[in-house]
Scaffold this motif. Structure first.
Motif, PDB file in Angstrom:
ATOM      1  N   UNK A 291       5.345  -5.933 -19.613  1.00 53.39           N
ATOM      2  CA  UNK A 291       5.918  -5.812 -20.943  1.00 53.39           C
ATOM      3  C   UNK A 291       5.472  -4.577 -21.689  1.00 53.39           C
ATOM      4  N   UNK A 292       4.476  -3.855 -21.163  1.00 59.02           N
ATOM      5  CA  UNK A 292       3.987  -2.632 -21.795  1.00 59.02           C
ATOM      6  C   UNK A 292       4.506  -1.400 -21.077  1.00 59.02           C
ATOM      7  N   UNK A 293       3.904  -0.255 -21.374  1.00 56.69           N
ATOM      8  CA  UNK A 293       4.359   1.011 -20.787  1.00 56.69           C
ATOM      9  C   UNK A 293       4.134   1.055 -19.285  1.00 56.69           C
ATOM     10  N   UNK A 294       3.012   0.529 -18.838  1.00 53.15           N
ATOM     11  CA  UNK A 294       2.649   0.531 -17.429  1.00 53.15           C
ATOM     12  C   UNK A 294       2.139  -0.860 -17.052  1.00 53.15           C
ATOM     13  N   UNK A 295       2.223  -1.177 -15.786  1.00 53.45           N
ATOM     14  CA  UNK A 295       1.502  -2.345 -15.272  1.00 53.45           C
ATOM     15  C   UNK A 295       0.391  -1.792 -14.391  1.00 53.45           C
ATOM     16  N   UNK A 296      -0.848  -1.991 -14.820  1.00 55.63           N
ATOM     17  CA  UNK A 296      -2.001  -1.450 -14.108  1.00 55.63           C
ATOM     18  C   UNK A 296      -2.685  -2.565 -13.323  1.00 55.63           C
ATOM     19  N   UNK A 297      -2.853  -2.325 -12.044  1.00 53.02           N
ATOM     20  CA  UNK A 297      -3.480  -3.280 -11.130  1.00 53.02           C
ATOM     21  C   UNK A 297      -2.780  -4.645 -11.106  1.00 53.02           C
TER      22      UNK A 297
END
Length: 367
Positions: A291-297
């Motif tokens: 839901x944000x700018x990136x999906x990290x890990x």
């Protein structure tokens, strides 16, 4: 010179495990499982492989050959790490520099190095301990959907913050990666091989890859974040995006080296995912998760998926290939087109890479 395109055509990995948990399984068994899965994914026979490279940690000089199911068909290059105590430690200068900037306390040295980097970020930019906790909360939550993860338990932020202290004021046990066993494998191929075998729809192109070591600023600038690898990550990242023509904002999914939550936070800025000093705001907005700018890990990262040092990078590669091919199931990142990988070792070396799904002229090309 004409650019040679290189593709990942198959990936595989084992479930990461606590060392010794399965007494009937040894490292050749882990390697065989991961390699077999990668060959099956690529739908090729092992006789078609022309060269093999193995990487491992805490093994003898020919563990690569012993653990590789391709032997004796093709030459095998081993890249290993063993620990000795009768010679200079590659981290000696880093630790000496750190001791001049802050007190070295009890606990694992790696945790102190990254924890102190986090403390410097707090002092310099006003970051709070809860920001590091939120990273661990996110990664544990992501791991619930990853069957390969060593830990798949979800925790509340309160549980994470109240777990035993590892580095006072910045890192708790649930913000630190575990000791792990496991294996990962990837099969690389040329454009010609991909065409010849009809693998265009699943071929993931390695758009670019850059490696950097500690620049002079690691020691000259008297910074705990730089001792923990900030500048070499930033240097490799700048080279990668300059050569590839992309920008950090073009990326949708990231697998980065979150050995400790403090390192993930600092790495956001070094990778250009947010501005300098803005990692706390980045986390509070949820720009590091779904839901944000990136999906990290999305895999759960090293904190929850596990960190068997010799297999960590290939596990990251596997996760990003699954994401780009739409095969990540419940952890799938919607619209994943460009993926960023970051892997780091203090002493020091860092590698960053960009991947995209698509083949010249193929109907599935996304970029």
């Amino acid at each position: 010179m004409t650019k040679t395109r290189v593709y990942v055509i198959g990936v595989g990995m084992t479930k990461f495990e606590k060392p010794g948990r399965r007494a009937d399984v040894c490292y050749p068994d882990f390697a065989k499982e991961a390699i077999t899965k990668a060959l099956q994914d690529a739908n090729i026979k092992y006789e078609e492989v022309q060269q093999a490279v193995t990487g491992y940690v805490y093994g003898d000089s020919t563990c690569g050959q012993r653990g590789h199911i391709l032997h004796p068909y093709w030459p095998i290059i081993s890249i290993m790490y063993q620990q000795y105590f009768d010679r200079a430690n590659p981290m000696e200068r880093h630790i000496t520099e750190m001791s001049e900037l802050t007190e070295i306390g009890p606990g694992p040295m790696a945790a102190q190095i990254f924890g102190n980097a986090g403390k410097e970020h707090m002092k310099k930019y006003g970051t709070k301990p809860e920001h590091f906790g939120k990273i661990a909360w996110k990664n544990h939550k992501h791991s619930v959907n990853n069957p390969y993860s060593q830990f798949r338990d979800e925790y509340t932020l309160e549980q994470i913050m109240k777990s035993p202290q590892v580095v006072e004021g910045v890192l708790t046990k649930l913000q630190c990666c575990p000791t792990s066993d496991g294996s990962g494998a990837a099969i690389l191929a040329s454009e010609q091989f991909v065409r010849r075998h009809g693998l265009e729809k699943q071929a993931v192109e390695i758009v670019g890859m850059e490696m950097a070591s500690d620049p002079a600023s690691t020691f000259a600038d008297k910074s705990l974040m730089k001792i923990a690898g900030y500048d070499m990550t930033a240097l490799a990242t700048q080279r990668l995006f300059a050569k590839s023509g992309y920008k950090p904002q073009d990326v949708q999914v990231v697998e980065l080296h979150d050995c400790f939550s403090a390192n993930e936070l600092v790495t956001y800025e070094a990778l250009g995912l947010c501005g300098e000093g803005k990692a706390g705001e980045f986390i509070d907005r949820g720009d590091n998760t779904y839901g944000g700018k990136f999906v990290v890990n999305p895999s759960g990262g090293l904190i929850s998926k596990g960190h068997p040092l010799g297999a960590t990078g290939l596990a990251q590669c596997a996760e990003l290939c699954w994401q780009l091919r739409g095969l990540a199931e419940k952890r799938q990142v919607t619209g994943a087109k460009l993926a960023l990988q970051h892997n780091l070792g203090l002493g020091g070396a860092v590698v960053v890479a960009l991947y995209r799904l698509g083949f010249p002229g193929a109907a599935n090309a996304k970029l």
